[in-house]
Design a protein around this motif. Structure first.
Motif, PDB file in Angstrom:
ATOM      1  N   SER A   1       0.820  -1.200   0.000  1.00 35.76           N
ATOM      2  CA  SER A   1       0.000   0.000   0.000  1.00 35.76           C
ATOM      3  C   SER A   1       0.867   1.269   0.000  1.00 35.76           C
ATOM      4  O   SER A   1       0.543   2.256  -0.656  1.00 35.76           O
ATOM      5  CB  SER A   1      -0.918  -0.009   1.226  1.00 35.76           C
ATOM      6  N   ALA A   2       1.976   1.218   0.724  1.00 34.76           N
ATOM      7  CA  ALA A   2       2.842   2.388   0.853  1.00 34.76           C
ATOM      8  C   ALA A   2       3.737   2.602  -0.367  1.00 34.76           C
ATOM      9  O   ALA A   2       4.160   3.729  -0.649  1.00 34.76           O
ATOM     10  CB  ALA A   2       3.710   2.250   2.102  1.00 34.76           C
ATOM     11  N   ILE A   3       4.043   1.514  -1.103  1.00 29.33           N
ATOM     12  CA  ILE A   3       4.965   1.578  -2.242  1.00 29.33           C
ATOM     13  C   ILE A   3       4.219   1.052  -3.478  1.00 29.33           C
ATOM     14  O   ILE A   3       4.361  -0.109  -3.862  1.00 29.33           O
ATOM     15  CB  ILE A   3       6.233   0.722  -1.983  1.00 29.33           C
ATOM     16  N   PRO A   4       3.412   1.900  -4.135  1.00 29.74           N
ATOM     17  CA  PRO A   4       2.601   1.424  -5.267  1.00 29.74           C
ATOM     18  C   PRO A   4       3.460   0.931  -6.434  1.00 29.74           C
ATOM     19  O   PRO A   4       4.474   1.539  -6.784  1.00 29.74           O
ATOM     20  CB  PRO A   4       1.797   2.670  -5.667  1.00 29.74           C
ATOM     21  N   ARG A   5       3.017  -0.138  -7.032  1.00 35.65           N
ATOM     22  CA  ARG A   5       3.746  -0.771  -8.133  1.00 35.65           C
ATOM     23  C   ARG A   5       3.909   0.133  -9.357  1.00 35.65           C
ATOM     24  O   ARG A   5       4.932   0.077 -10.051  1.00 35.65           O
ATOM     25  CB  ARG A   5       3.013  -2.048  -8.533  1.00 35.65           C
ATOM     26  N   GLU A   6       2.902   0.966  -9.638  1.00 33.09           N
ATOM     27  CA  GLU A   6       2.943   1.741 -10.880  1.00 33.09           C
ATOM     28  C   GLU A   6       4.150   2.671 -10.975  1.00 33.09           C
ATOM     29  O   GLU A   6       4.613   2.996 -12.065  1.00 33.09           O
ATOM     30  CB  GLU A   6       1.647   2.540 -11.090  1.00 33.09           C
ATOM     31  N   GLY A   7       4.692   3.085  -9.837  1.00 28.31           N
ATOM     32  CA  GLY A   7       5.863   3.946  -9.845  1.00 28.31           C
ATOM     33  C   GLY A   7       7.130   3.243 -10.288  1.00 28.31           C
ATOM     34  O   GLY A   7       8.180   3.887 -10.418  1.00 28.31           O
ATOM     35  N   PHE A   8       7.058   1.948 -10.534  1.00 28.84           N
ATOM     36  CA  PHE A   8       8.228   1.152 -10.905  1.00 28.84           C
ATOM     37  C   PHE A   8       8.059   0.492 -12.277  1.00 28.84           C
ATOM     38  O   PHE A   8       8.791  -0.430 -12.612  1.00 28.84           O
ATOM     39  CB  PHE A   8       8.500   0.096  -9.825  1.00 28.84           C
ATOM     40  N   LEU A   9       7.115   1.014 -13.044  1.00 26.94           N
ATOM     41  CA  LEU A   9       6.837   0.475 -14.367  1.00 26.94           C
ATOM     42  C   LEU A   9       7.110   1.522 -15.440  1.00 26.94           C
ATOM     43  O   LEU A   9       6.977   2.726 -15.189  1.00 26.94           O
ATOM     44  CB  LEU A   9       5.374   0.034 -14.463  1.00 26.94           C
ATOM     45  N   PRO A  10       7.473   1.094 -16.651  1.00 25.42           N
ATOM     46  CA  PRO A  10       7.557   2.036 -17.771  1.00 25.42           C
ATOM     47  C   PRO A  10       6.183   2.676 -17.999  1.00 25.42           C
ATOM     48  O   PRO A  10       5.151   2.067 -17.689  1.00 25.42           O
ATOM     49  CB  PRO A  10       7.954   1.143 -18.961  1.00 25.42           C
TER      50      PRO A  10
END
Length: 200
Positions: free
Chosen positions: A20-29
């Motif tokens: 919840s604190a570290i959303p996945r979308e921030g680590f995707l192209p």
């Protein structure tokens, strides 16, 4: 958060809290961000993927990272697992991620920096070296690539006591080392990962 962040025992699920604190979308192209909520691996370039969230959660629960732990993240890729591990260790701990592909090292570093967790970093993996031996031993080691056999190099970097989670020949393996140095191995299901490579 409440109910969704608690397991059946009533305790807070620290792994779900980290998600919840570290959303996945921030680590995707950018072209993959609309698919961040899908429970499947997503491409990040150079033949690598951002792993399926359910798989990442399974691995992190096996690893049992505690606040203050010193953690090694082998195959940091997009930086998502490094950031999740940093959230689990908190600022009293430390995380070093290692990645072979230079473009992904830069990508992962940018993504990790955006989470404002300076106790975690990503290093370019050295040729023919597994892990990050200069700062061993590590309380926890997470390996997000599949080894053909349990690597002695990583075993040598695991603290006593310590835990390592690593896919080996298709099986998710948990290595539990006690305070005397004795290691116990257990398998936890079949998974598919990119191969653990030694050269960039």
């Amino acid at each position: 958060m409440g109910q969704t962040l608690r397991c059946l025992t009533g305790r807070v699920d620290r792994v779900l809290y980290a998600f919840s604190a570290i959303p996945r979308e921030g680590f995707l192209p950018p072209e993959e961000r609309d698919f961040a909520g899908f429970d499947e691996p997503l491409p990040i370039g150079h033949g690598q993927t951002n792993s399926q969230p359910r798989t990442v959660a399974d691995m992190l629960r096996l690893l049992e990272v505690a606040p203050g732990d010193k953690v090694l993240d082998v195959g940091s890729g997009s930086g998502w697992t490094t950031a999740l591990l940093a959230h689990l260790t908190g600022p009293e701990g430390s995380v070093v991620g290692v990645e072979l592909e230079p473009t992904l090292v830069r990508f992962g570093r940018r993504n990790l920096a955006a989470t404002d967790q300076p106790w975690a970093r990503i290093e370019k993996a050295k040729r023919d070296v597994l892990g990050w031996p200069p700062e061993a031993a590590y309380d926890r080691i997470l390996v997000s690539a599949e080894a053909e056999a349990l690597p002695k190099e990583l075993m040598d970097q695991l603290a006593s006591p310590g835990r390592m989670v690593i896919p080996v020949a298709g099986l998710m393996m948990l290595v539990e080392r006690n305070a005397t140095g004795t290691a116990r191995l257990s398998s936890h299901g079949w998974y598919r990962f990119v191969p653990l490579r030694r050269k960039p």
